[in-house]
Scaffold this active site. Structure first.
Site, PDB file in Angstrom:
ATOM      1  N   CYS A 278      28.305  38.407  93.270  1.00  0.00           N
ATOM      2  CA  CYS A 278      29.622  37.942  93.718  1.00  0.00           C
ATOM      3  C   CYS A 278      29.506  36.959  94.879  1.00  0.00           C
ATOM      4  O   CYS A 278      30.421  36.170  95.122  1.00  0.00           O
ATOM      5  CB  CYS A 278      30.494  39.127  94.115  1.00  0.00           C
ATOM      6  SG  CYS A 278      29.791  40.151  95.425  1.00  0.00           S
TER       7      CYS A 278
ATOM      8  N   ARG B  70      26.541  34.912  95.459  1.00  0.00           N
ATOM      9  CA  ARG B  70      25.556  33.841  95.290  1.00  0.00           C
ATOM     10  C   ARG B  70      25.242  33.629  93.813  1.00  0.00           C
ATOM     11  O   ARG B  70      25.288  34.565  93.010  1.00  0.00           O
ATOM     12  CB  ARG B  70      24.282  34.135  96.073  1.00  0.00           C
ATOM     13  CG  ARG B  70      23.418  35.228  95.503  1.00  0.00           C
ATOM     14  CD  ARG B  70      22.153  35.457  96.330  1.00  0.00           C
ATOM     15  NE  ARG B  70      22.492  35.901  97.670  1.00  0.00           N
ATOM     16  CZ  ARG B  70      22.257  35.177  98.765  1.00  0.00           C
ATOM     17  NH1 ARG B  70      21.690  33.989  98.671  1.00  0.00           N
ATOM     18  NH2 ARG B  70      22.575  35.654  99.953  1.00  0.00           N
TER      19      ARG B  70
END
EC number: 1.2.1.70
Length: 432
Positions: free
Chosen positions: A50, A52
């Site tokens: 969420c 990267r």
């Protein structure tokens, strides 16, 4: 080939862009299959969370990777970072250790990196280079987390509250916990509590469907908020974080609950702004109330501790990056060394076989040995001698210096041929 990392994270891109950049579900294996077919890309792995999305690859041309990203996730170019070789190694080690996370030192990322490695291996995009890199990264992360306190203390309000609850009511599997609300803070608390195997989890919310959804995720029981006071006495621990404009847990409510519990203590965490629990509750005997301000002090202390640990972890990573790059350098020189050894042993075996045949044919041993010695000398020294002559003629001093290091001149010993050649080059080369 060169090692590259291309990616974006919470520091370079907003949430909506990170969501658009992610590879989730079936998109991840499809992306790996596509990467496997790219020209001049030997290996690849995708890390998508969420916070990267990162592409690790071994390639001679990073532009190929940029073009691939633009094709599959357009509009990211201005938010991407690129790391090469040692910088790429350092980045992976920092990511796996939790030093590059939004929450410094969080441990979940290591599992996500392992999932990335496993997925790449399953889909055939992982080779020796990336496999060695990721495996080393796992070891570095374990070493850093074992030898520092980078992940020792919780650094969110919810996790700090759960840790205090665990300390007060240990073990949690003998406690009933009541959660009021279903927002992000309560969701995080529910996650930590379910990991702690709480005995009974009650979730009360104004929208009953949301309470049911959260309860189903963590094995809890959903309650309508209108029934809150009926179940208050069942709770050993209460977490509350709603958007209510006025307190929903009053002093009289808690006083009644304590009476029903026969003064068995209650621990209450008010995680809301404005407050969900009347401050007067904290004055009641056997009721222990913590507010966000109380928890924030503990959180800041934990953050300070993690920042100090992070400095030590960074030093560990720098040392490991150097060791890893030294290992890569050593591996890079293995191929010519193997070829040199193969050339030497092949030459030896060939001339030795010929010598044995000559001895079997009755040729004098002294002649055979002398011919063998001359043959070995000429065969083994011809390639480097020819290369050094060409290097001297081309004024390639680097190769000549390497030869001088390998064969240092001893007192009373000279290399007349080599010296003469170099002098000739110096005299005749108009560029010198």
């Amino acid at each position: 080939m060169t090692l590259w990392v291309l990616g974006l994270n919470h520091q370079t891109a907003p949430m909506e862009l990170r969501e658009r950049a992610s590879f989730v579900g079936d998109a991840l294996p499809r992306a790996l299959d596509s990467l496997r077919n790219l020209p001049n890309v030997n290996e690849a792995a995708l890390l998508s969370t969420c916070n990267r999305t990162e592409l690790y690859a071994e390639t001679t041309n990073a532009q190929i990777l940029l073009n691939w990203l633009e094709q599959h996730r357009p509009g990211l170019q201005n938010h991407l970072y690129q790391y090469r070789d040692a910088a790429a190694v350092r980045h992976l080690f920092r990511v796996a250790t939790g030093l590059d996370s939004m929450v410094l030192g969080e441990s979940q990322i290591l599992g996500q990196v392992k999932d990335s490695w496993s997925m790449a291996r399953t889909h055939g995009t992982l080779g020796n280079t990336l496999d060695r890199l990721f495996q080393h990264g796992f070891s570095v992360a374990k070493h850093a987390r074992t030898n520092t306190r980078i992940g020792a203390n919780p650094v969110s309000i919810a996790s700090t509250a759960v840790r205090l609850a665990q300390d007060a009511f240990s073990p949690l599997n003998e406690s009933t916990v009541l959660l009021i609300g279903t927002g992000e803070t309560i969701q995080l608390a529910a996650k930590h509590l379910s990991e702690g195997r709480v005995q009974r989890l009650l979730i009360a919310n104004r929208t009953h469907a949301k309470a049911q959804m959260l309860a189903s995720q963590h094995g809890g029981y959903a309650l309508p908020l209108t029934e809150l006071n009926l179940h208050l006495a069942e709770a050993d621990i209460i977490f509350s974080a709603t958007a209510a404009p006025t307190p929903i847990v009053t002093q009289s409510n808690v006083e009644s609950a304590l009476h029903i519990r026969k003064r068995k203590p209650m621990l209450l965490f008010d995680l809301a702004i404005p407050r969900d629990i009347e401050t007067e509750v904290g004055t009641l005997t056997d009721a222990y109330l913590y507010t966000i301000d109380d928890l924030e002090r503990a959180v800041e202390e934990n953050r300070r501790s993690r920042r100090e640990a992070a400095e030590t972890a960074e030093a560990i990573i720098e040392l490991q990056v150097k060791r890893y790059m030294d290992t890569l350098q050593a591996h890079a020189h293995q191929a010519p060394l193997r070829r040199l050894r193969t050339f030497g042993t092949t030459t030896r075996d060939e001339l030795l076989t010929r010598a044995r045949q000559q001895l079997a044919n009755g040729r004098p041993a002294e002649e055979v040995l002398e011919q063998l010695a001359h043959g070995l000398t000429n065969r083994l020294l011809h390639p480097p001698t020819a290369a050094l002559r060409e290097a001297a003629l081309a004024n390639n001093t680097e190769l000549v210096r390497a030869a001088e290091q390998l064969f240092p001149e001893k007192p009373g010993y000279h290399h007349p041929t080599l010296q003469t050649t170099i002098v000739k080059t110096d005299e005749t080369d108009p560029a010198s």
